[in-house]
Motif scaffolding. Structure first.
Motif, mmCIF file in Angstrom:
data_model
loop_
_atom_site.group_PDB
_atom_site.id
_atom_site.type_symbol
_atom_site.label_atom_id
_atom_site.label_comp_id
_atom_site.label_asym_id
_atom_site.label_seq_id
_atom_site.Cartn_x
_atom_site.Cartn_y
_atom_site.Cartn_z
ATOM 1 N N VAL A 306 0.920 -1.082 0.011
ATOM 2 C CA VAL A 306 0.017 0.123 -0.049
ATOM 3 C C VAL A 306 0.822 1.000 0.010
ATOM 4 O O VAL A 306 1.658 1.476 0.753
ATOM 5 C CB VAL A 306 -0.832 0.062 1.210
ATOM 6 N N LYS A 307 0.628 2.174 -0.743
ATOM 7 C CA LYS A 307 1.449 3.487 -1.096
ATOM 8 C C LYS A 307 1.434 4.186 0.121
ATOM 9 O O LYS A 307 0.195 4.371 0.971
ATOM 10 C CB LYS A 307 1.104 4.237 -2.204
ATOM 11 N N SER A 308 2.382 4.616 0.975
ATOM 12 C CA SER A 308 2.400 5.508 1.839
ATOM 13 C C SER A 308 2.449 7.062 1.511
ATOM 14 O O SER A 308 3.208 7.247 0.349
ATOM 15 C CB SER A 308 3.339 5.336 3.151
ATOM 16 N N SER A 309 1.822 8.075 2.266
ATOM 17 C CA SER A 309 1.917 9.377 1.539
ATOM 18 C C SER A 309 3.497 9.854 1.901
ATOM 19 O O SER A 309 4.123 9.359 2.415
ATOM 20 C CB SER A 309 1.125 10.195 2.749
ATOM 21 N N TYR A 310 4.072 10.688 1.174
ATOM 22 C CA TYR A 310 5.187 11.390 1.186
ATOM 23 C C TYR A 310 5.635 11.921 2.636
ATOM 24 O O TYR A 310 4.805 12.407 3.192
ATOM 25 C CB TYR A 310 5.511 12.204 0.041
ATOM 26 N N ILE A 311 6.734 11.484 2.968
ATOM 27 C CA ILE A 311 7.135 12.365 4.393
ATOM 28 C C ILE A 311 8.449 12.954 4.214
ATOM 29 O O ILE A 311 9.377 12.465 3.816
ATOM 30 C CB ILE A 311 7.259 11.012 5.477
ATOM 31 N N GLY A 312 8.482 14.182 4.926
ATOM 32 C CA GLY A 312 9.762 14.996 4.644
ATOM 33 C C GLY A 312 10.433 14.503 5.726
ATOM 34 O O GLY A 312 10.491 13.679 6.441
ATOM 35 N N SER A 313 11.725 15.376 5.728
ATOM 36 C CA SER A 313 12.894 15.010 6.522
ATOM 37 C C SER A 313 12.537 15.423 8.328
ATOM 38 O O SER A 313 13.084 15.035 9.105
ATOM 39 C CB SER A 313 14.032 15.941 6.292
ATOM 40 N N LYS A 314 11.668 16.653 8.438
ATOM 41 C CA LYS A 314 11.151 16.826 9.882
ATOM 42 C C LYS A 314 10.174 15.985 10.079
ATOM 43 O O LYS A 314 8.741 16.090 9.471
ATOM 44 C CB LYS A 314 10.717 18.269 9.828
ATOM 45 N N ILE A 315 10.296 14.949 11.094
ATOM 46 C CA ILE A 315 8.930 14.139 11.394
ATOM 47 C C ILE A 315 8.392 14.809 12.816
ATOM 48 O O ILE A 315 7.474 15.262 12.691
ATOM 49 C CB ILE A 315 9.505 12.797 11.875
ATOM 50 N N PHE A 316 8.996 14.489 14.063
ATOM 51 C CA PHE A 316 8.429 15.252 15.246
ATOM 52 C C PHE A 316 9.500 15.300 16.080
ATOM 53 O O PHE A 316 10.398 14.422 16.162
ATOM 54 C CB PHE A 316 7.223 14.852 15.688
ATOM 55 N N GLU A 317 9.445 16.042 17.110
ATOM 56 C CA GLU A 317 10.229 16.262 18.156
ATOM 57 C C GLU A 317 9.487 16.336 19.478
ATOM 58 O O GLU A 317 8.331 17.066 19.739
ATOM 59 C CB GLU A 317 11.086 17.577 18.255
ATOM 60 N N ALA A 318 10.046 15.652 20.638
ATOM 61 C CA ALA A 318 9.356 15.782 21.922
ATOM 62 C C ALA A 318 10.259 16.444 22.746
ATOM 63 O O ALA A 318 11.701 16.135 22.948
ATOM 64 C CB ALA A 318 9.130 14.350 22.512
ATOM 65 N N ASP A 319 10.107 17.710 23.046
ATOM 66 C CA ASP A 319 10.951 18.690 23.559
ATOM 67 C C ASP A 319 10.779 18.558 25.060
ATOM 68 O O ASP A 319 9.787 19.337 25.705
ATOM 69 C CB ASP A 319 10.656 20.069 23.081
ATOM 70 N N TYR A 320 11.544 17.951 25.755
ATOM 71 C CA TYR A 320 11.476 18.015 27.323
ATOM 72 C C TYR A 320 10.004 18.013 27.889
ATOM 73 O O TYR A 320 9.618 18.560 28.774
ATOM 74 C CB TYR A 320 12.486 19.106 27.738
ATOM 75 N N ILE A 321 9.158 16.862 27.413
ATOM 76 C CA ILE A 321 7.947 16.791 27.994
ATOM 77 C C ILE A 321 7.846 16.059 29.349
ATOM 78 O O ILE A 321 8.677 15.184 29.504
ATOM 79 C CB ILE A 321 6.937 16.371 26.828
ATOM 80 N N SER A 322 6.817 16.342 29.947
ATOM 81 C CA SER A 322 6.711 15.552 31.213
ATOM 82 C C SER A 322 5.085 15.229 31.457
ATOM 83 O O SER A 322 4.439 16.225 31.106
ATOM 84 C CB SER A 322 7.297 16.647 32.476
ATOM 85 N N LYS A 323 4.699 14.216 32.169
ATOM 86 C CA LYS A 323 3.366 14.171 32.508
ATOM 87 C C LYS A 323 3.448 13.102 33.690
ATOM 88 O O LYS A 323 4.140 12.128 33.988
ATOM 89 C CB LYS A 323 2.934 13.274 31.319
ATOM 90 N N SER A 324 2.510 13.439 34.568
ATOM 91 C CA SER A 324 2.388 12.513 35.718
ATOM 92 C C SER A 324 0.718 12.588 36.084
ATOM 93 O O SER A 324 0.119 13.555 35.926
ATOM 94 C CB SER A 324 3.062 13.066 36.895
ATOM 95 N N TYR A 325 0.379 11.620 37.135
ATOM 96 C CA TYR A 325 -0.998 11.625 37.496
ATOM 97 C C TYR A 325 -0.643 11.599 39.011
ATOM 98 O O TYR A 325 -0.508 10.524 39.745
ATOM 99 C CB TYR A 325 -1.665 10.369 36.922
ATOM 100 N N GLY A 326 -0.847 12.783 39.514
ATOM 101 C CA GLY A 326 -0.527 12.610 40.874
ATOM 102 C C GLY A 326 0.940 12.538 41.279
ATOM 103 O O GLY A 326 1.682 12.437 40.259
#
Length: 634
Positions: A306-326
């Protein structure tokens, strides 16, 4: 095939649902000590067969016979308990010989005169019923369930599966029947169960898609295909080899029959009305031949492009993310990551460490407490979630797909119709006319996967894609992902699947501790084993070299083992090392392929031969530094 003194003998078993035949006149047996794995496509009746054997469902013809006084334990695919029960109460709720005996004893004690008390006490002693609760707590603890008074309604899917598993194992059955026992279990629990079954003397009948589990635990494989049962006396690897031989032989038989059929068909058309004995015999033979000639040939695997759409050189960055539940549940803590083009990442970790939450943050479905996720403009996500999607139950399979697209773009000007695309996912033209409400759990998951892939995403996020999928579908999906021209994140407890698909792992260790490992799951477990062995040896050396009292030694060892926090500079260095290592490994692979191609000139051959050892040295040096940094607490 009948066995001598079998635990279980199934003969001539037939099951129909309406006009649909699931299996017809199948026979097999299970002897003492045999570990049997049952393999079949979704919708062919695996769970129905186990329900029949477990006494939960009826059948049309045949017989199911157990050895007299055999203790049978059955773990259903979707166990359920009254929600108001506690964990320990749930272990007494499903009727089995011991729990029924305990209830009988309690009724006796609450009845004036305590009728039949001596007989019940003898049976309690024989069945070891007095220590049943202690055994239950011991097994639950081994399965990492420690809150015995926790309500069933508050448990996760994985915890509920472990309670049900404990419920079955407590009774110490002679024959254990398991329907998808690894679904919803994390990797640690799967490996525990694998080890438990290998060490035990239990006889076993099991349906699972976990191929490492089949390979390491089972000694016999049963394959249910085209209403017929085939037996292979070996593990999963042996089955793969012999199944291919069976398919090749069957296809060759059909091809020979087709050649002869054309000749005999011509004779049948020309045959005079008056028939002698030889003519009648030849006619009967013709009809038998016709059955073989019209039998479908089997394809071992179906290629899916199945053909995938074109994807560029910039994908994604997670910049110092934090997550907590309590304060008690930290998912991420200053997490930084830059995703590379065509990267295939696996995510592993125990249940509850935040794997699903992490991918929902990346997809924008959950907001981080701080930090940000930057997604490239060309990224087109395809998300396969654990929860699935709600199909219109009254819609036909083909209409569910056509509601998304009539045609699927394969690239290069090629297209597949919705009907052709569904056939790649083992939905025959007849199956495509089924209503959604008639589909099995596995068939629904397969249809859901189909709707995700047909949208031509270039970044696939698959959260537990292997649950409820049959092995044939998994093989198709693995091949598709290996050739997929895009990015992939896979959260999975299927070790075989991870080894086939991913390049590296994010290991969630709990409380925001996330480590990047450059390899597949088997390589990670091997490294983990070597690391633990090295640490044990270091501890032995440390203890043997000091003459201080044990309490003092332990205290100093603890001080030495306290690790400092990683500095910002070290964190950036580690990120750069990961990019360098990936680039070096890619260069090494290209050089090795070029050296083996036979297409290089003498100069090119010399240059690449000189570069390779230098490359290996640089790779070793950077990898060693990466490991040093990885041991610093993030």
């Amino acid at each position: 095939m009948a066995l001598v003194n079998p635990y279980l003998q199934v003969d001539g078993l037939t099951k129909r649902i309406g006009d649909r035949v699931l299996f017809e006149h199948i026979s097999f047996g299970i002897a003492e000590g045999q570990r049997v794995g049952l393999i079949a496509k979704n919708g062919t009746g695996k769970s129905t067969l186990l329900n029949i054997i477990g006494g939960k469902d009826g059948y049309d013809e045949g017989s199911v016979v157990f050895r007299r006084d055999l203790n049978v334990g059955y773990l259903e695919q979707g166990p359920s308990y009254p929600p108001d029960l506690t964990v320990i109460e749930a272990c007494f709720s499903h009727g089995n010989a011991v729990t029924n005996l305990i209830r009988e004893y309690e009724n006796c004690m609450n009845t004036p005169g305590n009728p039949r008390l001596e007989e019940i006490l003898d049976r309690m002693e024989k069945e070891k019923a007095w220590d049943y609760e202690n055994r239950a707590k011991q097994i639950l603890s081994q399965l990492k369930i420690h809150s015995f008074n926790q309500k069933i309604s508050t448990l996760s899917g994985g915890q509920l599966k472990r309670v049900a598993l404990a419920n079955v194992l407590i009774t110490e059955p002679d024959l254990l029947i398991l329907d998808e026992p690894t679904n919803h279990l994390d990797l640690e629990m799967i490996e525990w169960l694998e080890g438990y079954l290998k060490r035990s003397k239990l006889s076993l009948l099991m349906v699972t898609h976990d191929r490492y589990f089949l390979d390491r635990v089972c000694s016999v494989i049963l394959e249910l295909d085209d209403h017929t049962m085939y037996t292979y006396k070996g593990n999963y690897s042996y089955y793969l080899q012999k199944q291919q031989e069976r398919i090749d032989a069957s296809n060759a038989e059909v091809a020979r029959a087709n050649n002869l059929y054309r000749t005999e068909l011509d004779w049948m058309r020309r045959m005079p009305c008056a028939r002698g004995h030889k003519a009648r015999y030849r006619k009967e033979t013709f009809y038998e031949l016709e059955k073989v000639a019209k039998r479908k040939t089997t394809e071992q695997s179906v290629a899916l492009e199945v053909k995938s759409s074109y994807i560029g050189s910039k994908i994604f960055e997670a910049d110092y993310i934090s997550k907590s539940y309590g304060a008690d549940k930290v998912i991420l803590k200053d997490f930084f990551y830059t995703f590379s083009r065509y990267e295939k990442m696996g995510i592993v970790g125990n249940n509850g460490t935040g794997k699903s939450t992490f991918i929902k943050i990346l997809l924008g479905l959950v907001k981080p407490d701080c930090g940000r996720v930057v997604v490239g403009e060309t990224v087109k996500f395809g998300y396969y979630s654990q929860d699935g999607i709600a199909f219109d139950e009254q819609m036909k399979v083909i209409d569910a797909v056509r509601s998304i697209a009539e045609y699927i773009d394969l690239g290069g000007g090629r297209h597949l119709s919705a009907m052709q695309f569904l056939q790649h996912f083992m939905f025959s033209p007849k199956d495509q006319q089924n209503y959604v409400y008639k589909l099995s759990g596995g068939e629904r998951r397969r249809l859901y996967l189909c709707t995700v892939l047909m949208r031509n995403p270039n970044f696939l996020v698959l959260d537990e894609p292997t649950n409820d999928l049959d092995i044939v579908t998994l093989q198709v999906l693995e091949e598709y992902l290996r050739n997929f021209k895009g990015c992939v994140i896979v959260v999975s407890h299927d070790r075989y699947f991870m080894d086939k698909v991913v390049d590296h792992l994010l290991v969630f260790q709990g409380q925001g501790d996330v480590r990047d490992f450059p390899g597949n799951y088997t390589q990670y477990r091997e490294w983990q084993g070597e690391k633990q062995k090295f640490e044990r040896e270091q501890q032995k050396d440390l203890l043997s070299k000091t003459k201080e009292p044990p309490v003092q030694k332990a205290s100093r060892t603890g001080q030495r083992e306290q690790r400092r926090k990683m500095t910002f500079k070290e964190r950036r260095e580690m990120e750069m090392l990961e990019q360098d290592i990936a680039a070096l490994e890619s260069e090494k692979k290209n050089i090795e392929e070029a050296l083996c191609s036979g297409m290089l000139s003498v100069e090119e051959l010399t240059d690449k031969s000189k570069r390779l050892p230098l490359l290996n040295d640089e790779l070793d040096e950077k990898s060693m530094r990466w490991w040093e940094l990885s041991e610093i607490e993030g």
